[in-house]
Design an enzyme around this catalytic site. Sequence first.
Site, short mmCIF file in Angstrom:
data_model
loop_
_atom_site.label_atom_id
_atom_site.label_comp_id
_atom_site.label_asym_id
_atom_site.label_seq_id
_atom_site.Cartn_x
_atom_site.Cartn_y
_atom_site.Cartn_z
N THR A 1 0.80 -1.23 0.00
CA THR A 1 0.00 0.00 0.00
C THR A 1 0.83 1.28 0.00
OG1 THR A 1 -1.44 1.32 1.43
CG2 THR A 1 -0.17 -0.36 2.52
N GLU B 1 0.27 3.67 1.76
CA GLU B 1 0.40 4.13 3.15
C GLU B 1 1.81 3.89 3.70
OE1 GLU B 1 -1.96 5.47 5.41
OE2 GLU B 1 -3.45 5.69 3.83
N TYR C 1 -1.16 0.10 10.74
CA TYR C 1 -1.52 -0.57 9.47
C TYR C 1 -0.35 -0.51 8.49
CZ TYR C 1 -3.57 -1.02 4.78
OH TYR C 1 -3.82 -1.38 3.47
N LYS D 1 2.04 -3.56 6.99
CA LYS D 1 2.14 -3.81 5.54
C LYS D 1 3.59 -3.73 5.07
CE LYS D 1 -2.04 -4.49 3.83
NZ LYS D 1 -2.39 -5.52 2.85
P1 NAP Z 1 -11.38 -5.14 2.26
O1 NAP Z 1 -12.57 -4.84 1.42
O2 NAP Z 1 -11.31 -4.62 3.65
O3 NAP Z 1 -11.18 -6.72 2.28
C1 NAP Z 1 -10.31 -7.35 3.16
C2 NAP Z 1 -10.67 -8.82 3.23
O4 NAP Z 1 -9.75 -9.45 4.14
C3 NAP Z 1 -12.08 -9.10 3.76
O5 NAP Z 1 -12.71 -9.99 2.88
C4 NAP Z 1 -11.83 -9.77 5.11
O6 NAP Z 1 -12.75 -10.79 5.38
C5 NAP Z 1 -10.48 -10.41 4.88
N1 NAP Z 1 -9.81 -10.71 6.15
C6 NAP Z 1 -9.61 -9.88 7.19
N2 NAP Z 1 -8.98 -10.53 8.18
C7 NAP Z 1 -8.79 -11.81 7.76
C8 NAP Z 1 -8.22 -12.96 8.33
N3 NAP Z 1 -7.72 -12.95 9.57
N4 NAP Z 1 -8.19 -14.09 7.61
C9 NAP Z 1 -8.74 -14.14 6.36
N5 NAP Z 1 -9.31 -13.08 5.77
C10 NAP Z 1 -9.33 -11.93 6.46
O7 NAP Z 1 -10.04 -4.62 1.54
P2 NAP Z 1 -9.81 -4.19 -0.01
O8 NAP Z 1 -10.13 -2.76 -0.15
O9 NAP Z 1 -10.44 -5.21 -0.88
O10 NAP Z 1 -8.23 -4.31 -0.11
C11 NAP Z 1 -7.61 -5.53 -0.48
C12 NAP Z 1 -6.16 -5.52 0.01
O11 NAP Z 1 -5.47 -4.42 -0.58
C13 NAP Z 1 -6.01 -5.33 1.52
O12 NAP Z 1 -4.89 -6.09 1.93
C14 NAP Z 1 -5.71 -3.85 1.68
O13 NAP Z 1 -4.98 -3.61 2.86
C15 NAP Z 1 -4.89 -3.60 0.43
N6 NAP Z 1 -4.95 -2.24 -0.09
C16 NAP Z 1 -6.16 -1.67 -0.36
C17 NAP Z 1 -6.19 -0.38 -0.88
C18 NAP Z 1 -7.50 0.27 -1.23
O14 NAP Z 1 -7.49 1.47 -1.50
N7 NAP Z 1 -8.60 -0.46 -1.29
C19 NAP Z 1 -4.99 0.31 -1.14
C20 NAP Z 1 -3.79 -0.33 -0.89
C21 NAP Z 1 -3.76 -1.61 -0.38
P3 NAP Z 1 -14.02 -10.60 6.33
O15 NAP Z 1 -15.12 -10.24 5.39
O16 NAP Z 1 -14.14 -11.93 6.98
O17 NAP Z 1 -13.69 -9.50 7.31
#
Ligand code: NAP
Length: 326
Positions: free
Chosen positions: A126, A128, A151, A155
């Site tokens: 990320t 971040e 966070y 990461k």
């Molecule tokens: P999100 O919608 O929050 O999805 C995260 C997923 O991780 C959820 O399905 C959650 O499942 C699952 N999870 C959480 N804890 C877990 C565990 N202990 N074991 C298994 N699964 C678990 O995030 P996103 O926006 O799709 O982002 C995807 C990835 O990209 C993340 O790693 C995020 O940090 C990274 N990222 C996102 C952005 C952005 O702008 N969106 C930018 C940079 C990086 P539950 O439904 O069970 O909670």
Amino acid sequence: MKKKALITGVAGQDGAYLSKFLLAKGYEVLGLARDLTAVNFENLDFLNVREKITFVNGDMADEESLRKIIAEHQPDEVYNLAAQSFVGASWEQAKLTTEVNSLGVLYLLTAIKDFSPKTKFYQASTSEMFGDSHTEGLQTEETPFHPKSPYAISKLYAYWMTVNFRESYGMFCANGILFNHESPIRGLRFVTRKISDGVARIKLGLAEEIRLGNLDSKRDWGFAGDYVKAMWLMLQQEKPDNYILSTGVTHSIRDFLNVAFEHVGINDWERYVKIDPQFNRPVELYALHGKNDKAKKVLGWESEVGFEELVKMMVDADVERLSKNK
Ligand code: NAP
């Protein structure tokens, strides 16, 4: 033979868009979920992909479950999207954030090394991780990291572990350093979705205000549907590497509010927005602005959906969703 991909965090925003993308490419998609009886299918249903995914039971904090899944399925590609992904919650849940976002990646990489070393691995890193660090206003793959939240720190561990498995064991491990990307299925805690949902509620007479923190924070916002394509492209290259994905354009939260309210015909939006200090973070990041030249040149990738189009898409989806339930 169909290629097999394991997506952790399959029911999250990116997991849903990536599933749709890989299924369209003919992949068999395995989705890791913590509790198969309690998966929130909303995002997968929104994109009509739930029925086409094979769910496997595992938790990023449970090493045994990850080892079992990798040994049994030996996927061609693993996309590690699972995370405690909300920056704001990471101060209160620093240990959980570290266990899932840092140790979970170590467990997954070790399982791949031990049982399926040819598997290609994508890590959801990320922007971040940069904190406020930049090179002449922009962040590049060479900009030094200076994480400013639990966070971002969690990461950064995962980022370097991914690099380390590549260098130590010759494994195909790629990092996507993604700037913020949004969509109609962005989690409701995130500021963009909080605004699109709030604007839709105000428009439909279901709410009177939106409570927000700092309106002057600037972010480089793209569309999640564009970004998942580049995740896949990273794993199709000859060599694994680290790539920034961004639009290269920044906007403030104020800009987001302007476009969102204007889209539903409200011009005096200030009267609906209340500043609430509880949404300020212990350390604020004021601007993230990414230079995506490497992704453009090597992957041939470019972010397609522009800022205004993205905001309107999110507001329209929330108006439609809420109108149905009204
Ligand atoms: P999100 O919608 O929050 O999805 C995260 C997923 O991780 C959820 O399905 C959650 O499942 C699952 N999870 C959480 N804890 C877990 C565990 N202990 N074991 C298994 N699964 C678990 O995030 P996103 O926006 O799709 O982002 C995807 C990835 O990209 C993340 O790693 C995020 O940090 C990274 N990222 C996102 C952005 C952005 O702008 N969106 C930018 C940079 C990086 P539950 O439904 O069970 O909670």
